[in-house]
Scaffold this motif. Sequence first.
Motif, short mmCIF file in Angstrom:
data_model
loop_
_atom_site.label_atom_id
_atom_site.label_comp_id
_atom_site.label_asym_id
_atom_site.label_seq_id
_atom_site.Cartn_x
_atom_site.Cartn_y
_atom_site.Cartn_z
N CYS A 1 4.20 -4.35 2.46
CA CYS A 1 3.17 -4.30 1.02
C CYS A 1 3.59 -3.04 1.47
O CYS A 1 3.57 -1.85 2.10
CB CYS A 1 1.65 -4.23 2.36
SG CYS A 1 0.48 -4.07 1.98
N HIS B 1 1.00 -0.82 1.34
CA HIS B 1 -0.58 0.24 1.79
C HIS B 1 0.78 1.04 2.44
O HIS B 1 0.67 2.15 2.75
CB HIS B 1 -0.85 -0.48 2.23
CG HIS B 1 -2.11 -0.11 3.44
ND1 HIS B 1 -3.26 -0.79 3.89
CD2 HIS B 1 -2.94 1.24 3.22
CE1 HIS B 1 -3.94 0.55 4.40
NE2 HIS B 1 -3.92 1.82 4.22
N ARG B 2 0.67 -0.05 4.12
CA ARG B 2 1.24 1.00 5.75
C ARG B 2 2.61 -0.60 5.66
O ARG B 2 2.82 0.31 6.83
CB ARG B 2 0.52 1.04 6.00
CG ARG B 2 -0.82 1.99 6.00
CD ARG B 2 -1.58 2.77 6.84
NE ARG B 2 -1.11 2.42 8.13
CZ ARG B 2 -2.17 2.01 9.11
NH1 ARG B 2 -3.28 1.62 8.23
NH2 ARG B 2 -1.99 1.80 9.77
N GLY B 3 2.82 -1.13 4.97
CA GLY B 3 3.99 -1.21 5.57
C GLY B 3 4.47 -2.82 6.42
O GLY B 3 5.05 -3.28 6.85
N SER B 4 2.97 -3.45 6.18
CA SER B 4 3.10 -4.75 6.91
C SER B 4 3.90 -5.65 6.24
O SER B 4 3.88 -5.89 5.60
CB SER B 4 1.32 -5.41 7.01
OG SER B 4 1.38 -6.01 7.16
N TYR C 1 -3.03 -7.70 6.99
CA TYR C 1 -3.57 -6.87 7.05
C TYR C 1 -4.69 -6.18 6.88
O TYR C 1 -5.62 -6.28 7.31
CB TYR C 1 -2.32 -5.70 7.57
CG TYR C 1 -2.29 -4.47 8.59
CD1 TYR C 1 -4.00 -4.90 9.95
CD2 TYR C 1 -1.83 -3.32 8.84
CE1 TYR C 1 -4.05 -3.32 10.26
CE2 TYR C 1 -1.75 -2.63 10.12
CZ TYR C 1 -2.93 -2.87 10.53
OH TYR C 1 -2.58 -1.71 11.45
N HIS C 2 -4.62 -5.52 5.64
CA HIS C 2 -6.17 -4.96 4.79
C HIS C 2 -5.85 -5.03 3.54
O HIS C 2 -6.61 -4.97 3.68
CB HIS C 2 -6.13 -3.46 4.57
CG HIS C 2 -5.03 -2.88 6.44
ND1 HIS C 2 -3.77 -2.68 5.77
CD2 HIS C 2 -6.14 -2.25 6.96
CE1 HIS C 2 -3.47 -1.87 7.34
NE2 HIS C 2 -4.84 -2.51 7.98
N GLN C 3 -5.75 -6.50 4.08
CA GLN C 3 -5.43 -7.28 2.23
C GLN C 3 -5.58 -6.87 1.16
O GLN C 3 -6.25 -6.94 -0.07
CB GLN C 3 -7.35 -8.34 2.07
CG GLN C 3 -7.63 -9.33 2.60
CD GLN C 3 -7.86 -8.65 4.45
OE1 GLN C 3 -8.40 -7.74 5.18
NE2 GLN C 3 -6.95 -9.54 5.21
N TRP C 4 -4.33 -5.66 0.69
CA TRP C 4 -3.49 -6.40 -1.12
C TRP C 4 -3.58 -7.22 -0.66
O TRP C 4 -2.67 -7.76 -0.67
CB TRP C 4 -3.00 -4.95 -0.68
CG TRP C 4 -3.50 -3.16 -0.14
CD1 TRP C 4 -5.00 -2.31 0.42
CD2 TRP C 4 -2.56 -0.97 -0.63
NE1 TRP C 4 -4.77 -1.62 0.24
CE2 TRP C 4 -3.52 -1.60 -0.27
CE3 TRP C 4 -1.50 -1.56 -1.51
CZ2 TRP C 4 -3.36 0.35 -1.05
CZ3 TRP C 4 -1.17 -0.67 -1.88
CH2 TRP C 4 -2.38 0.58 -1.60
N CYS D 1 -1.72 -9.09 1.54
CA CYS D 1 -1.50 -8.22 2.79
C CYS D 1 -2.48 -8.79 4.07
O CYS D 1 -3.86 -8.73 4.21
CB CYS D 1 -1.03 -7.12 3.06
SG CYS D 1 -0.67 -6.64 4.68
#
Length: 387
Positions: free
Chosen positions: A81, A83-86, A105-108, A103
């Motif tokens: 992802c 955002h922060r690489g999940s 993690y934070h749903q991007w 994603c």
Amino acid sequence: MEYYKSNHLTELEQSLPANYYFCDTHYRKEIETIWKNNWIYVCHKSRISRNLSFLTVQIADQNVIVLRDSKGDLRAYYNTCRHRGSVLCEQASGSINSRLLVCPYHQWSYSVDTGKLINVASFSENPRGFNRNNLSLFKVAIKEWCGLIFINLNGLAEWSVDNLFQKSPSVFANFPLEDMVCGHVWEKTIACNWKSFWENFNECLHCPNIHPELTDLVPMFSNRVINPKDLSSWEPKTEKSNPKFSGGLKFGAETWSTNGSAQGHKIKTLTKEDLSNGHVYISSWPSMFIGGYADHVRAVRVVPINSEKTMITAEWLFETSALNDDNYDIKNVIDFGCLIMEQDAKACELNQKGLKSEPYQNGFLMPEEYVIKTFHDWVRKELSQRQ
Ligand code: FES
Ligand SMILES: [Fe+2]
């Protein structure tokens, strides 16, 4: 008499240095040069045949999602992802519920078709400088040859079918690769360096003692050679020739299976000559080979997990008429293939276990191991050319 003895190694050749098989620094070099620049096999197209179906593939420390988009086209993205690489997708395979890859993690969420960032789940306005057009998924190059899907971690790599295999794929010309269907998948992690897999695959010095069942099915292997023309007693293949000297399967056997029978499902497009070969192979270094038999094809993927671990994935491809026939037992071919691959895995592990002995600096190649020499030359060239 014409035979291949000219291919035999006449000078004593050294094997690759022992530390090439376990040293992490060297391993990283091979990943950067060899694995991130060559086309790597993913799977047969039938494993991701439906729109939005996907499969993830791990190549060393890189993970890639390979999917069929909402229009049915193949796409590949790094499984990361923006955002922060999940990791985006944890499963090895499955189906995406919508046209969005979300994603966990934070749903991007990203478009499966384009990789574009579509939604972010932040509560307030996006920060200045935020531009979703710059935050698409990282794309991976993807191509298909006759139903076999390949990716390349070098986005600038050229696709050339002429250079994809170590020899011409013409022996597969009459196999309906595109229309076949994967009937079974088998995976195994082998405790060996990936190069040991290929070295073992490219010689038959080990066949009589490691593979008694295979040596029974392929009598030529009792001579410890991979090509009948390696023998000074080579006989051209005819209906009456002795398979011990002309290659092919033993009299009465039709395919690579436990009982040798193709159970009435010889592939219709194969010629008499194709069938008399008994088995044919082509390899695409570093990541795959396919074997062609009277009633099936076996595609085997090889990928490194670390310097001393290699993941093998075998797919058995059949014609749909065989798979749909209740009287055709695919276990007959799968069990035989697994038996041979388990035996080879054990041999590769034996090999790996002895390599760290301090006085052992490198091994030596015997005359019949000329394909290993070709492989070693290829490895050396890749390492030096792509520095
Ligand atoms: S890391 Fe993917 S949405 Fe945050
Ligand atoms: Fe073997």
